[in-house]
Design an enzyme around this catalytic site. Structure first.
Site, PDB file in Angstrom:
ATOM      1  N   LYS A 104       0.547  -0.884   0.187  1.00  0.00           N
ATOM      2  CA  LYS A 104       0.534  -0.092   1.417  1.00  0.00           C
ATOM      3  C   LYS A 104      -0.159  -0.834   2.549  1.00  0.00           C
ATOM      4  O   LYS A 104       0.221  -0.699   3.714  1.00  0.00           O
ATOM      5  CB  LYS A 104      -0.136   1.257   1.175  1.00  0.00           C
ATOM      6  CG  LYS A 104       0.718   2.213   0.374  1.00  0.00           C
ATOM      7  CD  LYS A 104       0.406   3.635   0.770  1.00  0.00           C
ATOM      8  CE  LYS A 104       1.137   4.707   0.057  1.00  0.00           C
ATOM      9  NZ  LYS A 104       2.392   4.573  -0.529  1.00  0.00           N
ATOM     10  N   LYS A 128      10.928   0.820  -6.168  1.00  0.00           N
ATOM     11  CA  LYS A 128      10.955   2.215  -6.632  1.00  0.00           C
ATOM     12  C   LYS A 128      11.468   3.135  -5.520  1.00  0.00           C
ATOM     13  O   LYS A 128      11.300   2.834  -4.334  1.00  0.00           O
ATOM     14  CB  LYS A 128       9.571   2.595  -7.158  1.00  0.00           C
ATOM     15  CG  LYS A 128       8.772   3.513  -6.317  1.00  0.00           C
ATOM     16  CD  LYS A 128       7.375   3.685  -6.814  1.00  0.00           C
ATOM     17  CE  LYS A 128       6.495   3.801  -5.602  1.00  0.00           C
ATOM     18  NZ  LYS A 128       6.025   5.002  -5.124  1.00  0.00           N
ATOM     19  N   LYS A 144       9.291   8.134  -0.822  1.00  0.00           N
ATOM     20  CA  LYS A 144       9.456   9.113   0.259  1.00  0.00           C
ATOM     21  C   LYS A 144       9.631   8.449   1.618  1.00  0.00           C
ATOM     22  O   LYS A 144      10.138   9.044   2.546  1.00  0.00           O
ATOM     23  CB  LYS A 144       8.201   9.989   0.354  1.00  0.00           C
ATOM     24  CG  LYS A 144       7.978  10.927  -0.785  1.00  0.00           C
ATOM     25  CD  LYS A 144       6.853  11.878  -0.411  1.00  0.00           C
ATOM     26  CE  LYS A 144       5.931  12.153  -1.574  1.00  0.00           C
ATOM     27  NZ  LYS A 144       4.720  11.337  -1.583  1.00  0.00           N
TER      28      LYS A 144
END
Ligand code: TYM
Length: 324
Positions: free
Chosen positions: A111, A192, A195
């Protein structure tokens, strides 16, 4: 009865991976365990977000839990930021957490590459998650694979706190369902499903049927024509796992069913099983959101229960650490 705690961060749209990896496990566990599920809004604000639509996002997530089959009579449901015990315990736990172990967290590394500003909140994220889990003397944490490392650090933090200050916390264990633990992106099977990022890479729980059809039709496949489950065919392997999770048929059964058939037949049938599984959740959520009182009532009652249980642990921890 053993205690379960789990949660979703209300960032972006709830997607099929969240449902198959986590929420569907919660639904299966709610009869055999004392379950507590939260919408962890404090976690969601550690990356860029829009405060104007945030209250709606939080509500949407909770309503999706209900629509997916979580029964508020059996489970405790609440919004994380409404229970201040979480942030208070997080501070205490941060004093027994090392910077080097936080630097090792894969999610932080990933992130922080994407964010414009890397906040201290993002860095401390696993400590708040440890507080979420440990406050409820949790036995089992059902999550997808990407959260395994965070549950493990929560267990390490608990052990360290107990070692220094006496037995305060239960040591939690992670629970994954192997075939559903890591659903991959529809556009890149090495990444993966998530969202955030491009919409066509995921199936959102709110997607109408025609969008699901479009996304599956354009999902990447591997070279060759055969429907087979193999490491060298990561795109088809992912679609087969999704098929299996949505239909409850084994991968072997599905492969046998499509022997001699091509990708088009397989995808048509995949669309059907996905829509059959998540279409009713989307429709139920639309019905639930019409009842304004329902959301307020559930989070009010859930918060009361969550606050009570967590206060007991927080006080125990503060007493052990010499603060009371
Ligand atoms: P979050 O919001 O990213 O994801 C929610 C849950 O969905 C699972 N998941 C997946 N499973 C399979 N395949 C995928 N592609 C996929 N994408 C997501 C996640 O593993 C997770 O179980 N830090 C957590 C939220 C959290 C939490 C907690 C969880 C905060 N405190 C305490 C458990 C206990 C998170 O960001 O999950």
């Amino acid at each position: 009865m053993k205690r379960v705690f789990s949660a979703v961060r209300p960032s972006g749209e709830l997607q099929l991976g969240n449902y198959l990896g986590a929420i569907s496990q919660w639904v299966e566990m709610q009869d055999g365990y004392d379950c507590i599920f939260s919408v962890v809004d404090y976690h969601a604000i550690t990356t860029e977000y829009d405060p104007k639509i945030f209250p709606q996002k939080i509500k949407d997530h909770l309503l999706f839990y209900l629509a997916a089959g979580i029964d508020p009579k059996k489970c405790t449901l609440f919004i994380q930021s409404q229970n201040p015990n979480h942030t208070e315990l997080a501070w205490l736990l941060s004093t027994v957490t090392t910077v080097s172990e936080l630097k090792r967290m894969t999610q932080f590394k990933d992130k922080s590459k994407k964010e414009k500003i890397i906040s201290a909140g993002l860095f401390n994220y696993p400590v708040l998650m440890a507080a979420d889990i440990l406050l409820y003397q949790t036995d089992v944490v059902p999550v997808g694979e990407d959260q395994k490392q965070h549950v493990e650090i929560a267990a390490d933090i608990a052990k360290r706190f107990n070692y220094h200050f006496g037995e305060v916390f239960k040591i939690p264990e992670v629970k994954l369902v192997k075939e559903r633990a890591r659903i991959m992106s529809l556009t890149n099977p090495m990444k993966k499903m998530s969202k955030s990022g491009e919409d066509k890479a995921r199936i959102n729980l709110s997607d109408p049927d025609d969008i699901i059809i479009k996304k599956i039709k354009s999902a990447v496949t591997d070279s060759g024509k055969k429907i087979e489950y193999s490491q060298d065919k990561p795109a088809i392997a992912n679609l087969l796992r999704i098929y299996s999770a949505c239909s409850s048929e084994s991968i072997e059964q599905i492969v046998a069913k499509f022997k001699g058939k091509g990708y088009a037949d397989f995808k048509n049938s995949l669309v059907e099983v996905i829509i059959k599984k998540i279409g009713p959740i989307r429709d139920k959520k639309i019905v639930l959101e019409k009842d304004e009182e329902l959301y307020k009532k559930i989070i009010f009652e859930g918060l009361e229960k969550a606050e009570l249980i967590s206060r007991e642990t927080l006080e125990k921890a503060k007493r052990a650490a010499g603060l009371l």
